[in-house]
Design an enzyme around this catalytic site. Structure first.
Site, PDB file in Angstrom:
ATOM      1  N   LYS A  43       0.128  -5.443   3.941  1.00  0.00           N
ATOM      2  CA  LYS A  43       1.399  -4.784   3.617  1.00  0.00           C
ATOM      3  C   LYS A  43       2.132  -4.285   4.861  1.00  0.00           C
ATOM      4  O   LYS A  43       3.362  -4.381   4.926  1.00  0.00           O
ATOM      5  CB  LYS A  43       1.176  -3.631   2.652  1.00  0.00           C
ATOM      6  N   THR A  44       1.399  -3.735   5.852  1.00  0.00           N
ATOM      7  CA  THR A  44       2.075  -3.243   7.064  1.00  0.00           C
ATOM      8  C   THR A  44       2.729  -4.397   7.802  1.00  0.00           C
ATOM      9  O   THR A  44       3.817  -4.246   8.367  1.00  0.00           O
ATOM     10  CB  THR A  44       1.070  -2.517   7.981  1.00  0.00           C
ATOM     11  N   ASP A  63       6.463   2.905   2.362  1.00  0.00           N
ATOM     12  CA  ASP A  63       5.073   2.457   2.323  1.00  0.00           C
ATOM     13  C   ASP A  63       4.288   3.347   1.360  1.00  0.00           C
ATOM     14  O   ASP A  63       4.636   4.501   1.133  1.00  0.00           O
ATOM     15  CB  ASP A  63       4.485   2.550   3.730  1.00  0.00           C
ATOM     16  N   GLN A 100      -3.998   1.442  -6.827  1.00  0.00           N
ATOM     17  CA  GLN A 100      -4.518   2.376  -5.827  1.00  0.00           C
ATOM     18  C   GLN A 100      -3.833   3.738  -5.903  1.00  0.00           C
ATOM     19  O   GLN A 100      -3.818   4.481  -4.921  1.00  0.00           O
ATOM     20  CB  GLN A 100      -4.365   1.791  -4.421  1.00  0.00           C
ATOM     21  N   ARG A 119     -12.818  -1.170   0.033  1.00  0.00           N
ATOM     22  CA  ARG A 119     -12.939  -0.793   1.451  1.00  0.00           C
ATOM     23  C   ARG A 119     -13.890  -1.742   2.176  1.00  0.00           C
ATOM     24  O   ARG A 119     -13.895  -1.800   3.407  1.00  0.00           O
ATOM     25  CB  ARG A 119     -13.492   0.631   1.603  1.00  0.00           C
TER      26      ARG A 119
END
Length: 686
Positions: A32-33, A214, A250, A621
């Protein structure tokens, strides 16, 4: 495991779409970043000036990372002018520029959580810290829902909430008088600006040509309304120019005001919303993603998606049953040692032990220490974050910069010295009117027009003491003299007695005073030229107390050192969000722990869904291996009760053929095999 050099089809679609509101459903590990920074580059390419592009995230660390990535993509000059910040930093900017329209002076004070607690205690005439903290938490939740004290009172459902609403009203009065805001105000007041002040509304609607948000699923009600205030342009061709990047699977911060309703509202309030799911995961193996997809399938879907990976199946996700907390910790440590024994390149920092609540870390810390395995507790409180150390740092900051209003407010009220909130409030109003700092206002010739002679006398006494202390701090060098000065200062202001008067137990007060003495020793050593760093203690030039005070920002950053050290990470699931490790051990996966449920609590559907999302976050994770451990017996207070495996384990739908080889046995076997190989490779004796 990073995204590839080129964008995949879904990422490219998200980057290229510039024609209106866009929701990018960024699944865990989907890059996503990368999408956000490439979209910034695309907006610049389309002719939008850098200062008209806003990218908003939730932490300073995330904002810094985003700026660095943008810099590598578009160059330092363009990246410098981009409005990349947290929601709160953007709020500070808006209030510094236009807060006067709400009656705030430009250099208003921002109170931290400890400062807020002190003001709330005073507002409620409260000597019970735990009660004051409950008020503080309730008031914060109300503010995150957009409530002022009047709306809070109207919404109060019981006597406790009605009392909290009354305290909130008094707290609001004090903040206004002090020319101060808290962190929640950094969102609610900018919203007030763009909804009630026409000039500010017009300015900020035209400030940004595109806004990127974000972690959109973590926004609360007020942040969502602020976003609307920045993009709801009356000109239809300019309306809704934003990209929200988030993941409904999330959303795990409902307890602090975040609401998944903000995702549901977007297509309703912006009918032309373009929804683009990112489903390719660049982090985890297929086995891990299957477990994650199966768990989250138990929740209703706002926007359906399913994660997949090209990393291959990898090792199966393993579930292990442990007899109790100590056995669980033993197995976790043995697991880490066994995996490292297979490959010398595997580091301790490749491992994370994740749990639902902080208290579960204790057994793992003990076993890791016993095994001499280095570790750090992520999210643990830094020494310099302790309230008593922040009190002393506020005094030191005031000695260095007497225009530091937050430091002044903390010092003048900690400990209390007969200067009440009414006096401070009138001083704040006076300093706001004359656009000066509160400390400078102490000695203004026209101050008698605002305050009584008695109040001015108390303020002058405080001001003279600070000036005298500043002179002594500037002229005192050497460890012994510095220590004597600081201990004398603490005695003068009665700080030790203050701790015993304000704490609920003498033991806790004594512990806090011990921290104060450690801090005094630390500063004194620096004044004496003794500096301790990794590798030993070094002699440096002697400094004055004021010299050390001038490096307070460096002092406060010391707690952040060591993040890159080779250590196993212990972390709560909430604190682990946004992070990843090759090897994850998810522990305490039992009913009552995960999902968390108190004995007298009704588990609502909404709570269960959020707990399931928390499990999903924990699973995702992991990059290469995931072990999930559950307890046959677990501690509950002073009792031991039967452990029931979490329902989420069954929901993972794993094909478990038992728990497999015990890590301790595996470690012994591997060591024996290595010894045998070494013996075989050794040259024969002559």
């Amino acid at each position: 495991m990073n995204a590839p050099a080129t964008l995949n089809a879904a990422q490219m679609e998200a980057v290229q779409y510039l024609h209106g509101p866009c929701l990018v459903l960024a699944g865990a590990g989907s890059g996503k970043t990368r999408v956000i920074t490439h979209k910034i580059a695309r907006l610049l390419q389309a002719g939008l000036p850098p200062k008209r592009i806003a990218a908003i995230t939730f932490t300073n660390k995330a904002a810094l990372e985003m700026r660095e990535r943008a810099k590598s993509l578009v160059g330092a000059r363009a990246a410098k002018d981009l409005a990349i910040s947290t929601f709160h930093s953007l709020g500070v900017r808006m209030l510094r520029e236009d807060g006067e329209q709400l009656g705030l002076k430009q250099n208003f004070s921002i109170l931290d959580a400890d400062d807020v607690l002190g003001v709330i205690r005073d507002a409620g005439s409260c000597t019970d810290n735990s009660l004051a903290r409950r008020w503080q938490w309730t008031i914060s939740l109300w503010k995150n829902q957009g409530f002022d004290s009047a709306r809070a009172m109207a919404a109060a459902q019981n006597d406790d909430e009605r009392v909290a609403a009354k305290v909130m009203a008094l707290y609001e009065e004090r903040l206004a008088a002090y020319q101060a805001v808290d962190f929640d105000d950094l969102i609610s007041l900018p919203l007030k600006l763009v909804t009630t002040c026409p000039a500010a509304q017009e300015k900020w609607l035209n400030q940004f040509g595109h806004v990127l948000v974000d972690e959109y699923q973590d926004t609360n009600a007020v942040q969502y309304e602020l976003l609307k205030g920045l993009v709801n342009h009356p000109d239809e061709s300019k309306r809704g120019m934003f990209t929200a990047v988030g993941d409904d699977d999330q959303s795990i911060y409902g307890w602090r005001g975040a609401t998944i309703e903000n995702l549901k509202k977007l297509p309703q309030e912006f009918p032309s919303l373009k929804v683009i799911p990112l489903e390719q995961n660049y982090r985890s193996t297929s086995a891990i993603l299957r477990a994650a997809n199966e768990v989250i399938a138990g929740n209703p879907k706002i926007f359906p998606k399913k994660l997949w990976s090209e990393h291959g199946d990898g090792e199966p996700v393993r579930v292990v049953e442990c007899d109790g907390e100590e056995h669980e910790a033993d197995r976790a440590v043995a697991r880490i040692q066994a995996v490292r024994a297979t490959d010398p390149r595997i580091k301790f920092s490749d491992f994370a032990i994740l749990y639902r609540a902080n208290h579960l870390a204790r057994a793992f810390e003990q076993k890791l220490r016993a095994a001499q395995v280095p570790y750090k507790v992520s999210g643990g409180q830094s020494f310099f974050d302790k309230a008593e150390i922040k009190d002393l740092c506020a005094w030191l900051r005031l000695l260095v910069n007497q225009d530091d209003d937050p430091a002044f407010l903390r010092a003048v009220t900690t400990p209390k010295r007969g200067i009440g909130h009414t006096t401070i409030g009138k001083l704040g109003e006076f300093s706001g009117k004359w656009k000066t700092s509160m400390f400078e206002a102490l000695f203004a010739e026209s101050l008698p027009s605002a305050l009584s002679a008695k109040a001015i006398g108390s303020l002058h006494e405080f001001g003279r003491y600070v000036n005298d202390l500043e002179y002594k701090a500037r002229t005192t060098t050497g460890a012994e003299d510095a220590k004597a000065l600081m201990l004398g200062w603490l005695k003068d202001i009665g700080y030790e007695q203050h701790l015993y008067d304000t704490e609920d137990s003498e033991k806790l007060a004594a512990s806090r005073w011990s921290n104060v003495l450690d801090f005094v020793d630390w500063v004194a050593k620096r004044c004496g030229g003794e500096i301790t760093q990794e590798g030993g203690t070094f002699e440096s030039e002697k400094k004055s107390v004021l010299d050390v005070a001038q490096t307070i920002s460096v002092i406060l950053s010391l707690a952040e050192r060591g993040d890159e050290q080779d250590q196993v990470v212990l972390s709560t699931l909430h604190a682990s969000k946004g992070l990843e490790w090759p090897h994850v051990i998810l522990v305490g996966v039992n009913e009552g722990l995960l999902p968390f449920k108190a004995d007298d609590e009704e588990m609502s559907v909404e709570r269960l869904e959020e707990e399931r999302r928390l499990m999903y976050v924990g699973i995702t994770r992991a990059q290469k291996t995931l072990v999930v451990s559950t307890l046959r017996r677990r501690k509950k207070g002073r009792d031991t009760v039967a452990g029931i495996p979490s329902r989420f384990i069954a929901e993972m739908k794993l094909n478990q053929a038992g728990s497999g080889e015990d890590p301790k046995d595996r470690l012994k076997r591997l060591r024996a095999e290595l010894a045998a190989k070494s013996a075989a490779a050794a040259p024969a004796a002559e």
